[in-house]
Design an enzyme around this catalytic site. Structure first.
Site, PDB file in Angstrom:
ATOM      1  N   THR A 209       0.872  -1.168   0.000  1.00  0.00           N
ATOM      2  CA  THR A 209       0.000   0.000   0.000  1.00  0.00           C
ATOM      3  C   THR A 209       0.904   1.211   0.000  1.00  0.00           C
ATOM      4  OG1 THR A 209      -1.804  -1.088   1.207  1.00  0.00           O
ATOM      5  CG2 THR A 209      -1.667   1.278   1.436  1.00  0.00           C
ATOM      6  N   GLY A 261      -0.525  -3.183   5.409  1.00  0.00           N
ATOM      7  CA  GLY A 261      -0.404  -4.537   5.932  1.00  0.00           C
ATOM      8  C   GLY A 261      -1.628  -5.365   5.635  1.00  0.00           C
ATOM      9  N   GLY A 263      -5.012  -6.007   5.887  1.00  0.00           N
ATOM     10  CA  GLY A 263      -6.071  -5.069   6.238  1.00  0.00           C
ATOM     11  C   GLY A 263      -7.114  -5.556   7.214  1.00  0.00           C
TER      12      GLY A 263
END
Length: 344
Positions: A209, A261, A263
């Protein structure tokens, strides 16, 4: 002009300038490009340098806006746009593939001054999802818009749509093929158990992300996050990136956080909001608060990933519980600090 009047005028001017200097916050920006299984042995020297160069470009672009007196939201947007436009990261043009071979992107923004926020999820035709999240924040009465509805709103705001193939990259497609083969094998071995395949993905595929947090001269905090989600995701899965309080949070006088990470864990444990709550209500430092959540609360639950966080004084924390996290920061008067692993 007599000496007494001149002295009085000079004192007034100096006092005003001094007060202005005291009012200005130490501008700071931090960015991330994803956390996960990032092993030095898997990256060539040229690849490592490419990541560092792009992180350096993004953090310096955001810093430049802050240095010129720009707002934290604008700095966050500018930094994230650079990362979204790079195929190196899992956002925008470098987004991972869904199980069906397409791309579904999520993003969010939060303005710590107004406590306003905007988010989009499951969008397929917006070049820079963070831009649409900002439009939702400023131009709509809502916080989160999803899928086709979000793109219909985008058209009312004069956004240009791009084909979903705009986000295609060869290395992400290769990851998809590998992931699908592993998923199918895991489900066959476990009587079609979808949970088993998700556990396999958690163990073997990183969840990249991009995000940014910033503090401007006026003391305003902002946070933003953008992602392509999880490799081979199915069933319209949405992670933490567009969820305010999970993947993104900002509050003036407290802190700003952007997460990366797995989620599902960041949603369950309200990671971004929890970090700021520890700063606000328990008077913990940003390093202590962020470290506790990532390395204890999240890790103990089996969650992997990291965050970037800034407090009202411009202190930066960037903890992660994976092997690496692409990240960079820059504070007033200092050069950019770009890192991938714990010590470099």
């Amino acid at each position: 002009m007599n000496k007494l009047y001149l002295t009085f005028a000079l004192c007034l001017g100096l006092g005003a300038n001094s007060a202005l200097a005291q009012e200005q916050s130490p501008i700071t920006i931090a960015i991330h490009g994803g956390a996960g299984t990032i092993n030095a042995a898997d990256l060539t020297v040229e690849q490592q340098q490419a990541y560092r160069d792009k992180l350096n470009e993004a953090v310096n672009r955001g810093y430049q806006i802050l240095e010129q007196g720009g707002e934290s939201v604008d700095a966050v947007k500018a930094a994230i746009n650079i990362l979204e436009n790079s195929p190196l990261f899992n956002a925008g043009v470098g987004a991972v593939y869904t199980f069906d071979g397409g791309h579904e992107l999520d993003a969010s923004i939060m303005d710590g001054k107004s406590m306003n926020a905007g988010a989009v999820a499951g969008i397929k035709h917006i070049k820079n999802p963070i831009d649409l999240a900002i439009a939702v924040m400023h131009k709509s009465p809502h916080v989160m818009l999803y899928g086709e509805g979000a793109e219909e709103f985008a058209l009312t705001q004069q956004f240009d749509l791009v084909p979903n193939s705009h986000f295609d990259t060869a290395h992400r497609y290769s990851q998809l093929l590998d992931a699908k083969a592993s998923i199918i094998k895991a489900e066959h071995a476990n009587d079609g158990d979808y949970q088993a395949s998700v556990s396999m993905l958690k163990a073997h595929y990183k969840f990249g992300t991009v995000g940014a947090v910033a503090l401007d001269k006026k003391g305003n905090l902002a946070a933003g996050t953008s992602t392509g989600g999880m490799t081979a995701k199915r069933f319209g899965r949405i992670g933490d990136s567009p969820v305010i309080g999970a993947g993104t949070y900002a509050e003036n006088g407290v802190c700003a956080v952007s997460a990366t990470g797995h989620g599902e864990y960041f949603i369950r444990y309200h990671v971004a909001g929890d970090i700021c709550a520890k700063v606000k209500y328990q008077q913990k430092s940003i390093n202590q608060a962020a470290g506790e959540v990532i390395n204890h609360t999240l890790a103990n639950a089996g969650g992997t990933g990291g965050v970037i966080a800034i407090d009202k004084q411009g202190n930066v924390a960037m903890p992660f519980n994976t092997s690496g996290m692409y990240r960079a920061s820059r504070t007033a008067g200092q050069a950019a600090n770009v890192m991938i692993w714990r010590d470099k």
